[in-house]
Design a protein around this motif. Structure first.
Motif, PDB file in Angstrom:
ATOM      1  N   GLN A 299       0.846  -1.190   0.000  1.00 14.13           N
ATOM      2  CA  GLN A 299       0.000   0.000   0.000  1.00 14.13           C
ATOM      3  C   GLN A 299       0.884   1.243   0.000  1.00 14.13           C
ATOM      4  N   ARG A 300       0.555   2.199  -0.868  1.00 18.25           N
ATOM      5  CA  ARG A 300       1.286   3.466  -0.880  1.00 18.25           C
ATOM      6  C   ARG A 300       0.483   4.519  -0.139  1.00 18.25           C
ATOM      7  N   GLU A 301       1.165   5.175   0.798  1.00 14.02           N
ATOM      8  CA  GLU A 301       0.532   6.248   1.559  1.00 14.02           C
ATOM      9  C   GLU A 301       1.550   7.351   1.778  1.00 14.02           C
ATOM     10  N   SER A 302       1.199   8.566   1.386  1.00  9.30           N
ATOM     11  CA  SER A 302       2.094   9.732   1.512  1.00  9.30           C
ATOM     12  C   SER A 302       3.442   9.468   0.861  1.00  9.30           C
ATOM     13  N   GLY A 303       3.419   8.781  -0.267  1.00 14.25           N
ATOM     14  CA  GLY A 303       4.633   8.527  -1.021  1.00 14.25           C
ATOM     15  C   GLY A 303       5.476   7.390  -0.500  1.00 14.25           C
ATOM     16  N   LYS A 304       5.021   6.694   0.544  1.00  9.15           N
ATOM     17  CA  LYS A 304       5.774   5.582   1.107  1.00  9.15           C
ATOM     18  C   LYS A 304       5.028   4.269   0.861  1.00  9.15           C
ATOM     19  N   PHE A 305       5.811   3.234   0.579  1.00  5.41           N
ATOM     20  CA  PHE A 305       5.244   1.921   0.293  1.00  5.41           C
ATOM     21  C   PHE A 305       5.399   1.036   1.529  1.00  5.41           C
ATOM     22  N   ARG A 306       4.291   0.502   2.031  1.00  7.36           N
ATOM     23  CA  ARG A 306       4.307  -0.337   3.225  1.00  7.36           C
ATOM     24  C   ARG A 306       3.590  -1.660   2.946  1.00  7.36           C
ATOM     25  N   ILE A 307       3.886  -2.653   3.757  1.00 10.91           N
ATOM     26  CA  ILE A 307       3.190  -3.944   3.690  1.00 10.91           C
ATOM     27  C   ILE A 307       1.966  -3.865   4.590  1.00 10.91           C
ATOM     28  N   ALA A 308       0.818  -4.202   4.028  1.00 19.22           N
ATOM     29  CA  ALA A 308      -0.438  -4.188   4.774  1.00 19.22           C
ATOM     30  C   ALA A 308      -1.116  -5.545   4.634  1.00 19.22           C
ATOM     31  N   VAL A 309      -2.045  -5.813   5.548  1.00 17.44           N
ATOM     32  CA  VAL A 309      -2.837  -7.046   5.523  1.00 17.44           C
ATOM     33  C   VAL A 309      -4.305  -6.681   5.622  1.00 17.44           C
ATOM     34  N   MET A 310      -5.131  -7.327   4.809  1.00 17.85           N
ATOM     35  CA  MET A 310      -6.563  -7.101   4.849  1.00 17.85           C
ATOM     36  C   MET A 310      -7.290  -8.399   5.156  1.00 17.85           C
ATOM     37  N   GLU A 311      -8.202  -8.357   6.156  1.00 18.50           N
ATOM     38  CA  GLU A 311      -9.096  -9.474   6.397  1.00 18.50           C
ATOM     39  C   GLU A 311     -10.187  -9.434   5.322  1.00 18.50           C
ATOM     40  N   ILE A 312     -10.315 -10.523   4.580  1.00 21.19           N
ATOM     41  CA  ILE A 312     -11.208 -10.502   3.432  1.00 21.19           C
ATOM     42  C   ILE A 312     -12.665 -10.314   3.838  1.00 21.19           C
ATOM     43  N   ASP A 313     -13.120 -11.023   4.867  1.00 19.21           N
ATOM     44  CA  ASP A 313     -14.530 -10.948   5.241  1.00 19.21           C
ATOM     45  C   ASP A 313     -14.933  -9.571   5.743  1.00 19.21           C
ATOM     46  N   SER A 314     -14.090  -8.968   6.573  1.00 19.74           N
ATOM     47  CA  SER A 314     -14.442  -7.675   7.169  1.00 19.74           C
ATOM     48  C   SER A 314     -13.938  -6.494   6.362  1.00 19.74           C
ATOM     49  N   GLY A 315     -12.918  -6.722   5.529  1.00 19.47           N
ATOM     50  CA  GLY A 315     -12.308  -5.619   4.796  1.00 19.47           C
ATOM     51  C   GLY A 315     -11.363  -4.785   5.627  1.00 19.47           C
TER      52      GLY A 315
END
Length: 423
Positions: free
Chosen positions: A341-357
């Motif tokens: 995920q890119r936020e404020s020009g920085k790339f980070r590793i994120a995790v999303m729970e599929i059911d809840s989003g």
């Protein structure tokens, strides 16, 4: 999209890597299980101290705290020799003892026992007869047993990882133990190497090659050292991803003028296009049950993550936070997806729970990329940047434990965590 298409190939015999990886570990919060790992009787005469590797394996998870074992003599090797009161006084909850005995044929027997100190009961006892050169691998197997007995989850210390190392104009695809030891180069080229992907049984690695001066998807058999071109169509051939049964690969092709996802039999054959859209579809990832393919697409105006049935059908958008979410990778249980995920020009590793989003950002780097789950789902391996060079890092799926696997030389990138061993 970030590092969109590149590739490489040049078959090479397994060459010993010039630099191993060292691991730095940080943890934040959470209870650690205090465990005492005693020196194994007889290991001082062997080329590898098994207890050292076992202790290091457990410590780097961040889930265990190693109890001081200095001054224990004589070393217990049988349950009757264990002073549980002493280990209770040292606040140890688990105790590991063992011994290594030479065999007449030149091999050694490695025996270990795991105890619950509070209950004064044995939790596990195993014996392995191996060649001395296999002592490190045996230590990983022991750590796997201990981890599973104490946490209820599969250990991944016996797994392999692969990654690309760039030194000057030379690229190597390396395979190492999960702790970075025993690194070997299985491919070498003066062209870039990217996008390695393990087959589900760990016997093959698919990757993209620029050896033909264009991106081509190639599969290498690790045991045999043989390679086979899987996709060499007009335009770009990239982003291979295995189906969970190993019979198919999803790839991104531009043979019809725009990047689209196709599925190809693992034995080769005609690719089947999964969707017909005017947008870019790429970076496929099969769900563990084989029912879905997650992928990156800009069909909504910005790069986001979608999923579609693996046999084809309407796509469903999964990410809505931010304007740039790419590189989806399913968790082993299929309940979550790791992505960049890119936020404020920085790339980070994120995790999303599929059911809840629900989305949780796990890293805080400026250019984190290429997430890859451990086969037990507890850690995510990824590429980070430090001092202008790529390095391997790992973060627990809850963000509490972070590891940095540091190479003494070279630019390290594009990691992929291999499957659990089959034996």
């Amino acid at each position: 999209m970030k590092r969109f298409l590149l590739a490489v190939l040049l078959a090479a015999a397994a060459l010993t890597a010039r630099a191993q990886l060292t691991i730095d570990i940080t943890t934040s919060g959470g209870r650690q299980i205090p465990v005492a790992v005693l020196d194994f009787a007889g290991e001082a005469a062997q080329p590898q101290a098994v207890s050292t590797v076992v202790g290091a394996d457990l410590a780097r998870t961040g889930l265990f705290r190693l109890v001081n074992t200095v001054g224990v003599s004589p070393l217990p090797t049988e349950p009757s020799e264990v002073n549980f009161i002493d280990w209770q006084a040292r606040a140890s909850e688990a105790l590991v003892i063992g011994k290594i005995e030479p065999q007449p044929d030149g091999r050694v027997e490695v025996r270990f026992r795991l105890f619950d100190v509070q209950k004064q009961s044995q939790l596990a006892s195993f014996s392995y007869v191996v060649a001395p050169a296999q002592l490190r691998a045996t230590a990983h197997r022991i750590a796997d047993v201990i981890y599973e007995r104490l946490t209820g989850e599969k250990g991944v210390f016996s797994t392999k990882i692969t990654y690309v190392v760039k030194r000057g104009t030379r690229y190597e695809l390396q395979v190492s133990d999960a702790d970075g030891a025993n690194a070997q180069a299985v491919l070498a080229s003066n062209e870039p190497i990217i996008s390695p992907a393990w087959s589900p049984d760990g016997s093959r690695i698919a990757y993209v090659s620029f050896d033909q001066k264009k991106p081509v998807v190639v599969v290498q058999n690790l045991a045999q050292g043989t390679t086979r071109v899987l996709a060499n169509h007009r335009g770009n051939n990239s982003a291979p991803a295995w189906s969970p049964d190993g019979t198919r690969l999803a790839v991104t092709l531009t043979k019809d003028d725009i990047s689209q996802i196709y599925v190809i039999p693992a034995t080769g054959g005609e690719p089947r296009r999964m969707a017909v859209t005017p947008a870019i579809d790429t970076e496929a990832s099969f769900s563990p049950d084989g029912q879905w393919i997650a992928f990156t697409s800009d069909r909504g105006g910005s790069p986001q993550i979608y999923r579609m049935p693996s046999e084809g059908g309407p796509a469903q958008r999964l990410t809505f936070e931010g304007t740039y979410n790419v590189r989806p990778r399913y968790s082993p249980d299929g309940k979550s997806i790791a992505f960049v995920q890119r936020e404020s020009g920085k790339f980070r590793i994120a995790v999303m729970e599929i059911d809840s989003g629900q989305v949780t950002v796990l890293t805080d780097g400026s250019l984190d990329d290429s997430p890859s789950y451990a086969p037990n789902g507890k850690m995510i391996l990824y590429e980070a940047q430090a001092n202008g060079r790529g390095q391997l890092s790992a973060v627990s799926s809850d963000g509490r434990v972070r590891q940095r696997l540091v190479s003494s030389s070279g630019d390290v990138r594009d990691p992929a965590w291999g499957p659990l061993p089959t034996n």
